[in-house]
Scaffold this active site. Structure first.
Site, PDB file in Angstrom:
ATOM      1  N   LYS A 160       0.839  -1.181   0.000  1.00 37.44           N
ATOM      2  CA  LYS A 160       0.000   0.000   0.000  1.00 37.44           C
ATOM      3  C   LYS A 160       0.883   1.243   0.000  1.00 37.44           C
ATOM      4  CE  LYS A 160      -0.877   1.002   4.896  1.00 37.44           C
ATOM      5  NZ  LYS A 160      -0.665   2.448   4.948  1.00 37.44           N
ATOM      6  N   ASP A 189      -1.757  -6.304   2.779  1.00 38.14           N
ATOM      7  CA  ASP A 189      -2.075  -5.475   3.945  1.00 38.14           C
ATOM      8  C   ASP A 189      -1.534  -6.244   5.144  1.00 38.14           C
ATOM      9  OD1 ASP A 189      -3.149  -4.212   6.169  1.00 38.14           O
ATOM     10  OD2 ASP A 189      -5.010  -3.688   5.160  1.00 38.14           O
ATOM     11  N   HIS A 190      -0.441  -5.760   5.725  1.00 36.52           N
ATOM     12  CA  HIS A 190       0.244  -6.557   6.739  1.00 36.52           C
ATOM     13  C   HIS A 190      -0.638  -6.841   7.951  1.00 36.52           C
ATOM     14  CE1 HIS A 190       1.052  -2.550   8.518  1.00 36.52           C
ATOM     15  NE2 HIS A 190       1.130  -3.196   9.658  1.00 36.52           N
ATOM     16  N   HIS A 252      -6.454  -0.935   6.521  1.00 31.69           N
ATOM     17  CA  HIS A 252      -6.439  -1.700   7.769  1.00 31.69           C
ATOM     18  C   HIS A 252      -7.812  -1.755   8.430  1.00 31.69           C
ATOM     19  CE1 HIS A 252      -2.257  -1.576   7.140  1.00 31.69           C
ATOM     20  NE2 HIS A 252      -1.949  -0.532   7.868  1.00 31.69           N
ATOM     21  N   LYS A 352      -3.391   9.640  14.936  1.00 34.47           N
ATOM     22  CA  LYS A 352      -2.004   9.832  15.345  1.00 34.47           C
ATOM     23  C   LYS A 352      -1.959  10.562  16.688  1.00 34.47           C
ATOM     24  CE  LYS A 352       0.463   8.629  11.573  1.00 34.47           C
ATOM     25  NZ  LYS A 352       1.569   7.636  11.612  1.00 34.47           N
TER      26      LYS A 352
END
Length: 512
Positions: A160, A189-190, A252, A352
């Protein structure tokens, strides 16, 4: 059953970058040390930086030692094993859009394949900036490196971001479809390689006590949190072009929604699982532009402190324009219009500079139909049962329910039944270990299909369009536009609390 990979040449584009050093090489080394890679395995790194094979091997060795010391509690590298692994690493310098570089790469591939006897199986990995995806794949094709030999295969892994909106994702998909068959494409997508994410399906469909209650009759709502404790750091230039909704929600978070809400697949194979994921994603209610402001909250973090360290605000970060309206936080009240989930809101949030790095899914069950114990004492508050699946850190599954405290009076307290992944006595494998092995074995279950990418982008692009209209409306009235803010180290803006508060609900921020 032990799964051992076939012979393969893995060509990593962007091999001098952080992803290769921090994730790919350590993952391959761990697979090698477990005997899961075939003797006919080789890695050929390709990047702009000038290295010899030996310099590349030295660089990867240094990175691996740092990785083991940092992420594996001071573990050391088996030097004999590493020396044997090094014999499988090679490097080729070149430009990502340079025809001559790819001609030399094709020659080097032929040399390595003959030396290592990889039997013609090739796995290309694009660990590069997305702006060179098309150039690299075009040149792979034009130089014949994508041609599949008899009894051999060629596959392509793409990192990605896969596009920045629906139109760009479709353009990239159309480009790739001209060069590769869909079954050759592995969009990674890890998050899908994380043990606890994979355990969602086992937990849901492998346990008779939970599967019957996984629906609107018993579940009040679902909360999915993907929080990061760091700010944007020195990635301001990249991040300001993406924002939280592109960087996290489209991939994700949407994947976590799909796994939590999907129907049971007819089999545990790639097609059946991905069919059901697409079905539920298509059931996500699309938002009209005028609905976005009420259903989706966006914000930016301001200055604050996290773990005693001062964090400067997003707009004060180097590389960020002072009038930026890029989101560092998103909360979304999402509806799924199907039989199972009708009327059950999914509250999603990611951001974040939040208090902790945390990814978890909270299933909040309906309260009992009678306030039975509150009739004994109006101070007794019956709470919702909560099933918490924590993906990181401290991977675990926890069920919270009420029980009577010992004593002569009825006093109700919440108690937990908790299963930590550490109870297996084994450290969970890194996500890239599982995903790399799956790609070599040809198992695409945990990779993302074209239609998954596009339906997720379609829903997210509607939100982006709503935001764009909101800003344009403000400017047309001669008004400046700015986002709500939250202090670094907070769980988000008050507007996100209001998103749930209007429904009589609240975010679950308890880390116990």
């Amino acid at each position: 059953m032990k799964r051992v990979a076939q012979p393969v040449l893995l060509v990593v584009f962007g091999a001098s970058g952080d992803l290769a050093k921090r994730k790919l090489i350590p993952a391959l080394y761990h697979l090698y040390s477990q005997g899961l890679l075939h003797d006919g395995f080789a890695l050929l790194g390709f990047a702009r930086t000038q290295y010899s094979d030996e310099q590349f091997r030295t660089l990867m060795g240094e990175s691996l030692r740092e990785h083991m010391a940092g992420e594996h509690n001071g573990a050391t590298v088996d030097e004999e094993e590493w020396a044997a692994f090094l014999e499988h690493l090679y490097y080729q310098q070149g430009g990502y859009d340079d025809d001559n570089s790819f001609a030399r790469l094709a020659e080097r591939i032929a040399d390595v394949e003959e030396k290592i006897q990889t039997q013609g199986n090739r796995l290309f990995y694009l660990a590069t900036p997305p702006e060179v995806f098309m150039a690299v794949t075009t040149l792979i094709h034009e130089h014949g490196m994508a041609a599949q030999q008899e009894n051999a295969w060629v596959r392509l892994i793409i990192e990605k971001p896969f596009g920045h909106d629906l139109a760009s994702a479709q353009t990239l998909n159309d480009h790739l479809a001209q060069l590769f068959a869909e079954e050759q494409l592995y969009r990674i997508d890890h998050y899908l390689g994380k043990e606890t994410v994979q355990n969602i399906l086992v937990f849901r469909f492998g346990n008779g006590i939970f599967e019957p209650v996984w629906n609107r009759n018993y579940i009040d709502h679902v909360q999915i949190t993907v929080a990061e404790s760091l700010g944007v750091g020195d990635r301001g230039g990249y991040y300001d072009q993406a924002g939280a909704i592109r960087d996290m929600v489209q991939n994700h978070v949407m994947q976590l929604v799909a796994l939590t809400a999907m129907e049971p697949p007819v089999a545990m194979d790639a097609k059946a699982v991905r069919d059901q994921k697409v079905n539920v994603m298509q059931s996500i209610r699309p938002l009209e532009p005028d609905e976005v402001a009420r259903q989706v909250v966006r914000a930016q973090y301001g200055a604050g402190q996290i773990d005693g360290q001062s964090i400067r605000g997003y707009l004060e970060t180097r590389g960020i324009p002072p009038d930026s309206t890029t989101d560092t936080y998103v909360a979304w009240k999402l509806a799924i219009d199907n039989w199972r989930w009708n009327g059950v809101p999914f509250y999603l949030r990611t951001g974040k500079a939040m208090p902790h790095k945390l990814t978890e899914i909270n299933i909040v069950f309906r309260k009992p139909p009678m306030r039975l114990f509150e009739t004994l004492d109006d101070r007794l508050n019956v709470r919702s049962n909560i099933l918490r699946m924590r993906i990181q850190p401290d991977e675990s599954i926890c069920l919270t329910f009420d029980a009577k405290r010992p004593g002569p009076v009825v006093a109700v307290d919440p108690v937990n039944m908790s299963f930590p992944y550490s109870s297996f006595g084994e450290e969970p494998a890194d996500a890239y270990e599982r995903l790399l092995l799956d790609a070599v074995l040809g198992d695409s279950t945990l990779f993302i299909r074209r239609d998954e990418i596009e339906v997720a982008w379609e829903r997210v692009t509607r939100v982006l369009d709503g935001w764009q209209r909101e800003e344009a409306r403000a400017h047309s009235r001669g008004m400046s536009f700015s986002l709500p803010s939250y202090e670094a180290g907070a769980w988000g803006p008050t507007e996100a609390d209001d998103l749930l508060g209007r429904d009589g609900r609240y975010w679950r921020n308890n880390l116990d």
